[in-house]
Design a protein around this motif. Structure first.
Motif, PDB file in Angstrom:
ATOM      1  N   ALA A 219      42.841  30.268  43.234  1.00  0.00           N
ATOM      2  CA  ALA A 219      43.298  30.438  41.849  1.00  0.00           C
ATOM      3  C   ALA A 219      42.163  30.133  40.878  1.00  0.00           C
ATOM      4  N   SER A 220      41.404  29.097  41.169  1.00  0.00           N
ATOM      5  CA  SER A 220      40.297  28.719  40.297  1.00  0.00           C
ATOM      6  C   SER A 220      39.240  29.819  40.250  1.00  0.00           C
ATOM      7  N   LEU A 221      38.932  30.400  41.416  1.00  0.00           N
ATOM      8  CA  LEU A 221      37.941  31.478  41.469  1.00  0.00           C
ATOM      9  C   LEU A 221      38.429  32.721  40.737  1.00  0.00           C
ATOM     10  N   ILE A 222      39.706  33.038  40.913  1.00  0.00           N
ATOM     11  CA  ILE A 222      40.263  34.235  40.260  1.00  0.00           C
ATOM     12  C   ILE A 222      40.219  34.085  38.747  1.00  0.00           C
ATOM     13  N   ARG A 223      40.493  32.867  38.264  1.00  0.00           N
ATOM     14  CA  ARG A 223      40.472  32.630  36.811  1.00  0.00           C
ATOM     15  C   ARG A 223      39.075  32.816  36.208  1.00  0.00           C
ATOM     16  N   GLN A 224      38.046  32.736  37.030  1.00  0.00           N
ATOM     17  CA  GLN A 224      36.669  32.914  36.542  1.00  0.00           C
ATOM     18  C   GLN A 224      36.335  34.389  36.319  1.00  0.00           C
ATOM     19  N   LEU A 225      37.153  35.257  36.902  1.00  0.00           N
ATOM     20  CA  LEU A 225      36.884  36.696  36.794  1.00  0.00           C
ATOM     21  C   LEU A 225      37.441  37.255  35.488  1.00  0.00           C
ATOM     22  N   PRO A 226      36.871  38.377  35.016  1.00  0.00           N
ATOM     23  CA  PRO A 226      37.455  39.062  33.859  1.00  0.00           C
ATOM     24  C   PRO A 226      38.864  39.548  34.207  1.00  0.00           C
ATOM     25  N   LYS A 227      39.682  39.730  33.172  1.00  0.00           N
ATOM     26  CA  LYS A 227      41.097  40.096  33.367  1.00  0.00           C
ATOM     27  C   LYS A 227      41.269  41.338  34.238  1.00  0.00           C
ATOM     28  N   ASN A 228      40.431  42.380  33.996  1.00  0.00           N
ATOM     29  CA  ASN A 228      40.590  43.623  34.773  1.00  0.00           C
ATOM     30  C   ASN A 228      40.336  43.392  36.261  1.00  0.00           C
ATOM     31  N   LYS A 229      39.369  42.493  36.579  1.00  0.00           N
ATOM     32  CA  LYS A 229      39.097  42.177  37.984  1.00  0.00           C
ATOM     33  C   LYS A 229      40.243  41.347  38.576  1.00  0.00           C
ATOM     34  N   GLN A 230      40.806  40.476  37.761  1.00  0.00           N
ATOM     35  CA  GLN A 230      41.950  39.680  38.230  1.00  0.00           C
ATOM     36  C   GLN A 230      43.105  40.600  38.600  1.00  0.00           C
ATOM     37  N   LEU A 231      43.384  41.584  37.745  1.00  0.00           N
ATOM     38  CA  LEU A 231      44.489  42.513  37.995  1.00  0.00           C
ATOM     39  C   LEU A 231      44.208  43.372  39.235  1.00  0.00           C
ATOM     40  N   GLU A 232      42.942  43.745  39.409  1.00  0.00           N
ATOM     41  CA  GLU A 232      42.556  44.519  40.599  1.00  0.00           C
ATOM     42  C   GLU A 232      42.907  43.741  41.879  1.00  0.00           C
ATOM     43  N   LEU A 233      42.566  42.478  41.886  1.00  0.00           N
ATOM     44  CA  LEU A 233      42.831  41.651  43.066  1.00  0.00           C
ATOM     45  C   LEU A 233      44.326  41.471  43.315  1.00  0.00           C
ATOM     46  N   LEU A 234      45.093  41.300  42.238  1.00  0.00           N
ATOM     47  CA  LEU A 234      46.530  41.076  42.380  1.00  0.00           C
ATOM     48  C   LEU A 234      47.270  42.328  42.852  1.00  0.00           C
ATOM     49  N   ASN A 235      46.678  43.486  42.673  1.00  0.00           N
ATOM     50  CA  ASN A 235      47.330  44.749  43.109  1.00  0.00           C
ATOM     51  C   ASN A 235      47.064  45.081  44.571  1.00  0.00           C
ATOM     52  N   ILE A 236      46.269  44.273  45.241  1.00  0.00           N
ATOM     53  CA  ILE A 236      45.928  44.564  46.650  1.00  0.00           C
ATOM     54  C   ILE A 236      47.171  44.465  47.508  1.00  0.00           C
TER      55      ILE A 236
END
Ligand SMILES: [Zn+2]
Length: 80
Positions: free
Chosen positions: A63-80
């Protein structure tokens, strides 16, 4: 946990435990080879390191690593 007598290598019984600090404890032991040895002794056990971290730590780290990413990258990861 198995403890062996440092004198004769026979199985020993843990009679009590005294915590020394977080992850470190003294074990009070008695050798079961009462005919030839019968020693009593103290041995110390200590936590060394994880082979796999607790799942709560893994989730918190992810969660900490994901929060470091830009929003669009966060959404990309969550759609996997
Ligand atoms: Zn012994």
């Amino acid at each position: 946990m198995r403890v062996n007598c440092p004198n004769c290598e026979s199985k020993a019984i843990i009679t009590s435990r005294e915590n020394q600090s977080a992850g470190v404890a003294d074990l009070y032991c008695t050798c079961t080879n009462t005919k030839e040895c019968g020693a009593t002794f103290v041995t110390t056990i200590a936590f060394k390191h994880y082979l796999n971290p607790p799942s709560s730590d893994t989730a918190r780290l992810a969660a900490s690593l994901i929060r470091q990413l830009p929003k669009n990258k966060q959404l990309e990861l969550l759609n996997i």
